[in-house]
Motif scaffolding. Structure first.
Motif, PDB file in Angstrom:
ATOM      1  N   PRO A   1     -11.310   6.526  12.382  1.00  0.00           N
ATOM      2  CA  PRO A   1     -10.574   7.245  13.442  1.00  0.00           C
ATOM      3  C   PRO A   1      -9.415   8.021  12.832  1.00  0.00           C
ATOM      4  N   ILE A   2      -9.008   9.086  13.478  1.00  0.00           N
ATOM      5  CA  ILE A   2      -7.909   9.922  12.988  1.00  0.00           C
ATOM      6  C   ILE A   2      -6.800   9.939  14.038  1.00  0.00           C
ATOM      7  N   VAL A   3      -5.588   9.701  13.580  1.00  0.00           N
ATOM      8  CA  VAL A   3      -4.404   9.739  14.452  1.00  0.00           C
ATOM      9  C   VAL A   3      -3.638  11.015  14.120  1.00  0.00           C
ATOM     10  N   THR A   4      -3.367  11.833  15.123  1.00  0.00           N
ATOM     11  CA  THR A   4      -2.731  13.113  14.832  1.00  0.00           C
ATOM     12  C   THR A   4      -1.865  13.605  15.984  1.00  0.00           C
ATOM     13  N   TYR A   5      -1.364  14.807  15.807  1.00  0.00           N
ATOM     14  CA  TYR A   5      -0.510  15.463  16.802  1.00  0.00           C
ATOM     15  C   TYR A   5      -1.319  15.767  18.073  1.00  0.00           C
ATOM     16  N   PRO A   6      -0.655  16.085  19.174  1.00  0.00           N
ATOM     17  CA  PRO A   6      -1.368  16.309  20.442  1.00  0.00           C
ATOM     18  C   PRO A   6      -2.209  17.580  20.439  1.00  0.00           C
ATOM     19  N   ARG A   7      -3.063  17.692  21.451  1.00  0.00           N
ATOM     20  CA  ARG A   7      -3.922  18.870  21.610  1.00  0.00           C
ATOM     21  C   ARG A   7      -3.093  20.148  21.642  1.00  0.00           C
ATOM     22  N   LYS A   8      -3.694  21.229  21.222  1.00  0.00           N
ATOM     23  CA  LYS A   8      -3.118  22.578  21.189  1.00  0.00           C
ATOM     24  C   LYS A   8      -2.103  22.775  20.071  1.00  0.00           C
ATOM     25  N   THR A   9      -1.801  21.701  19.301  1.00  0.00           N
ATOM     26  CA  THR A   9      -0.927  21.879  18.140  1.00  0.00           C
ATOM     27  C   THR A   9      -1.779  22.290  16.946  1.00  0.00           C
TER      28      THR A   9
END
Length: 291
Positions: free
Chosen positions: A188-196
């Motif tokens: 799984p990948i943890v990242t910044y929110p959508r549209k970033t």
């Protein structure tokens, strides 16, 4: 006819509301109404149409706006060039990306306070997408964010670039060797929110390889780091904000055969009347970022 009344007039014209302008200039609505009434009495004309739901300028009001903005711009230039920095008063609303808040924001606040001791800073920490919208809607005066704000009248000044590195918790047991993107996509990948920018880039890289990869997103950078430390997934984050976690061993850097584009940060602000101070703050931000 004083500068405060002219500033109030310009903000009503921009925001289309006496109430919104009152919040912007930190005055009561009756005070704002009194300032405009005073201007109209002096000029002998009505500046606003008040019969509609959104306040609009009359023909004379539109003509007066041109002169008011020129006068405010000249006043700001005069104060910046002639007056002592201690004479620069008021409040500047600054929107800041959380990545910057985790790195050199304290140094910037210290610099601004040193140069303009009578100036107040209102800080708003948010994701870049929201900060861009707030700048366009006049909710902040300057934004330190990822990428430029491409809107008419908005000026952008490059601040810094942060390379992204892939990191994970040791508890995941990932081997210390070079891995392919397809291998990385099994986690799984943890990242910044959508549209970033980071979320969009990761989606474009991962989806063609493994569309079933889970991508967890959060608007809180602290939460992204915490989730990664807890082993909920791998992350691509700026190395500059992970010094403590990498040094303590809470996170390890992964050797992945794909590079993420750098996070490019800009100071964005609206040109025109009053831009002298925010432009000076943006230059201080460039200095803080380089330090």
């Amino acid at each position: 006819m004083n500068i405060r009344s002219l500033e109030t007039f310009v903000w009503i014209a921009r925001l289309g509301s006496f109430r919104a302008a009152a919040n912007r200039v930190h005055a009561s609505q009756p005070s704002v109404s009194a300032r405009i009434s005073g201007l109209e009495d002096q000029l002998g004309v009505e500046l606003f149409n008040r019969s509609v739901r959104k306040v609009t300028l009359t023909a004379k009001g539109r003509e007066f706006l041109i002169y008011a903005e020129k006068m405010l711009a000249l006043h700001a230039e005069m104060m910046h060039s002639v007056a002592k920095s201690t004479a620069m008063q008021g409040t500047v609303r600054m929107g800041v990306s959380e990545t910057i808040a985790h790195s050199w924001l304290p140094q910037l606040v210290e610099q601004v306070s040193g140069v303009y001791p009578a100036l107040n800073l209102e800080l708003e920490i948010d994701i870049s997408v929201n900060l861009s919208e707030k700048l366009i809607d006049h909710e902040v005066d300057i934004a330190l964010l990822i990428g430029p704000v491409t809107q008419p009248g908005i000026l952008n000044q490059k601040l810094c670039c942060y390379p992204l590195i892939w990191v994970a918790s040791p508890r995941l047991g990932i081997e210390n060797r070079r891995m392919s993107l397809s291998e990385l996509a099994t986690w799984p990948i943890v990242t910044y929110p959508r549209k970033t920018q980071p979320h969009t880039v990761i989606r474009s890289l991962i989806d063609p390889i493994n569309h079933s990869t889970r991508i967890h997103s959060s608007s809180s950078l602290s939460n992204i780091i915490r989730m990664t430390i807890d082993g909920l997934g791998v992350s691509a984050l700026p190395e500059e904000i992970l010094e403590k976690e990498l040094r303590s061993g809470d996170l390890i850097q992964l050797d992945v055969d794909v590079e993420m584009p750098d996070l490019e940060f800009n100071a964005a602000f609206r040109g025109g009347p009053g831009a002298t101070v925010v432009q000076a703050i943006s230059e201080l931000a460039v200095d803080a970022a380089q330090r």
